[in-house]
Design an enzyme around this catalytic site. Structure first.
Site, PDB file in Angstrom:
ATOM      1  N   ASP A  16      28.901  40.092  48.793  1.00 15.68           N
ATOM      2  CA  ASP A  16      30.328  39.941  48.510  1.00 15.68           C
ATOM      3  C   ASP A  16      31.077  41.267  48.488  1.00 15.68           C
ATOM      4  O   ASP A  16      32.109  41.411  49.136  1.00 15.68           O
ATOM      5  CB  ASP A  16      30.538  39.186  47.192  1.00 15.68           C
ATOM      6  N   ARG A  97      31.766  46.140  31.720  1.00 12.79           N
ATOM      7  CA  ARG A  97      33.000  46.043  32.510  1.00 12.79           C
ATOM      8  C   ARG A  97      34.055  47.074  32.166  1.00 12.79           C
ATOM      9  O   ARG A  97      34.636  47.686  33.067  1.00 12.79           O
ATOM     10  CB  ARG A  97      33.579  44.626  32.428  1.00 12.79           C
ATOM     11  N   ASP A 126      34.494  38.230  34.265  1.00 13.62           N
ATOM     12  CA  ASP A 126      34.479  39.635  34.659  1.00 13.62           C
ATOM     13  C   ASP A 126      35.783  40.065  35.325  1.00 13.62           C
ATOM     14  O   ASP A 126      36.241  41.181  35.135  1.00 13.62           O
ATOM     15  CB  ASP A 126      33.275  39.914  35.558  1.00 13.62           C
ATOM     16  N   SER A 177      22.711  33.309  39.994  1.00 14.25           N
ATOM     17  CA  SER A 177      23.604  34.459  39.958  1.00 14.25           C
ATOM     18  C   SER A 177      23.141  35.332  38.799  1.00 14.25           C
ATOM     19  O   SER A 177      23.050  34.872  37.667  1.00 14.25           O
ATOM     20  CB  SER A 177      25.038  33.982  39.741  1.00 14.25           C
TER      21      SER A 177
HETATM   22  N1  ARG Z   1      28.612  34.993  30.950  1.00 14.37           N
HETATM   23  C1  ARG Z   1      28.364  36.384  30.820  1.00 14.37           C
HETATM   24  C2  ARG Z   1      29.604  37.136  30.419  1.00 14.37           C
HETATM   25  O1  ARG Z   1      30.647  36.615  30.525  1.00 14.37           O
HETATM   26  C3  ARG Z   1      27.751  36.980  32.063  1.00 14.37           C
HETATM   27  C4  ARG Z   1      28.621  36.968  33.283  1.00 14.37           C
HETATM   28  C5  ARG Z   1      27.902  37.369  34.563  1.00 14.37           C
HETATM   29  N2  ARG Z   1      26.757  36.498  34.767  1.00 14.37           N
HETATM   30  C6  ARG Z   1      26.087  36.324  35.886  1.00 14.37           C
HETATM   31  N3  ARG Z   1      25.063  35.556  35.827  1.00 14.37           N
HETATM   32  N4  ARG Z   1      26.423  36.854  37.007  1.00 14.37           N
HETATM   33  O2  ARG Z   1      29.544  38.243  29.975  1.00 14.37           O
END
Ligand code: ARG
Length: 400
Positions: A16, A97, A126, A177
């Protein structure tokens, strides 16, 4: 006229974010794309990622080691706040982040870019954390999120990339993911989307199944200074080493897994599996040391602050006035959170079995049931008379 001239793109090396490079240039008229890959301990080799960005058309490919800053300025803050979203998730992904947002903004300012970009879709947390973090640090920068708008399926994304020299993934991509950094792994999607389906064992990398853990317990002493972990078993360690070693120990004993349904910022419930061995143990140990060193009122009041603080981190408000104000409160409470916590690791459990502090306000002469007892038992009677009075009056008036 395109959407921006020069863009700094958060880059992971995946399909991506790689496709974002030609997409920004060919669809949105961006002239120069600079990629930025942050090393936050995700364990990827960053050399090849750097080269890949250039092959995909980036004019410059930055790699920044942010591990020490990540631990010191983000993870340790969260530990001092005992931050657990919805009482469970130690925010291992969320904490990364704001740091990446800061790196993007700094690079944009340094290279004179008029926008920054990321590869998040429109359904997750994110994107919120990046966008809000970036606007808080530099409200003049544009934020571009191609994957939020392009509406391509996975196959279409790969096909689009191939037209511009983005290699398609060599191995068949996993249905999961996964996000990873030094603090842990977050795993979602694929079969996990059914909340009733047990996570398959192969998704875990940092933690052992209880069946495969050692048959002997292991004890670890964790030293804290002002709420920050500084040593394991008496050995002073920098933050990155400490987390790395504790991940290893806790993971080996099957400690650090979570399986939860969480409430995302965008209103969706999602099922996520986490592995965050060290972070979970550190929050637990830290909270325990606070129970020895903080007065009851500070401790109880801090619970509310912790809840708010965890929400702020989850919801992308790391750089916000409320967060700064709560930081001041939390920092003040940590002045005497210094001491040692002993943790016993055994068969999937990390049990706190001891704690001590030079600032302990535990008083054995008050607590004891033995002859040394200093507590004035007679004083309790008058106290209870007054304490119970409203309830007694209420009972007299209502129970006839
Ligand atoms: N749910 C978690 C958060 O909001 C992780 C987000 C990313 N998760 C992922 N499997 N790509 O912090």
């Amino acid at each position: 006229m395109g959407r921006a001239n020069k863009v700094v793109l958060a880059y992971s090396g995946g399909v991506d974010t790689s496709v974002c490079i030609p997409y920004l240039m060919h669809e949105w008229g961006v002239k120069e794309v600079i990629t930025l890959a942050a090393d936050l301990g995700q364990g990827d080799e960053l050399g090849p990622i750097q080269a890949k960005a250039l092959r995909c058309g980036a004019v410059e490919s930055l790699v920044i080691d942010g591990k020490a800053e990540f631990v010191q300025d983000y993870a340790f803050r969260a530990i001092q706040a005992n931050a657990l979203y919805e009482n469970r998730y130690p925010l291992s992904t969320a904490l990364a982040r704001p740091l990446i947002a800061k790196m993007l903004v700094e690079a944009a300012e340094k290279y004179g870019a008029d926008a920054v970009a990321h590869g998040c879709t429109g359904k997750g947390n994110d994107q919120v954390r990046f966008d809000v973090g970036i606007m808080a640090l530099n409200p003049h920068l544009k934020v571009l999120a191609p994957a939020r708008e392009w509406g391509m399926s996975r196959e279409q994304t790969i096909a689009y990339g191939e037209r511009f020299g983005v290699e398609s993934p060599v191995k068949k991509s996993s249905p999961f993911s996964i996000d990873r950094n030094l603090l842990g792994r977050s795993i979602e999607a694929g079969p996990l989307e059914d909340p009733m389906t047990e996570p398959p064992e192969e998704i875990y990398l940092l933690t052992k199944a209880v069946a495969d853990t050692p048959d002997e317990p292991e004890y670890v002493a964790i030293d804290f200074e002002k709420g920050i972990p500084v040593a394991l078993n008496g050995q002073g360690l920098d933050g990155v080493t400490l987390i790395t070693q504790l991940n290893e120990i806790a993971g080996k004993h099957g400690v650090g897994r979570l399986d939860m349904i969480e409430n995302r910022v965008v209103g969706i419930k999602s099922r996520e599996i986490y592995e965050a061995p060290a972070l979970l143990v550190l929050v637990d140990a830290h909270r325990d040391l606070e129970s020895l060193t903080l007065t009851a009122d500070v401790s109880h009041y801090k619970r509310n602050v912790e809840e708010t603080y965890s929400h702020l981190i989850y919801q992308g408000l790391w750089y916000s006035p409320l967060k700064e104000a709560l930081d001041a409160f939390i920092l003040k409470t940590q002045e005497r959170v210094t001491g040692q916590v002993r943790v016993k690791f055994f068969k999937g459990n990390a049990t706190i079995v001891g704690r001590q502090s030079p600032y302990s306000i535990y008083d054995a002469d008050l607590a004891t049931y033995g002859m040394e007892d200093q507590f004035d038992h007679k004083a309790a009677e008058g106290f209870i008379y007054i304490w119970g009075l409203p309830t007694k009056v209420w009972a007299q008036k209502t129970r006839g």
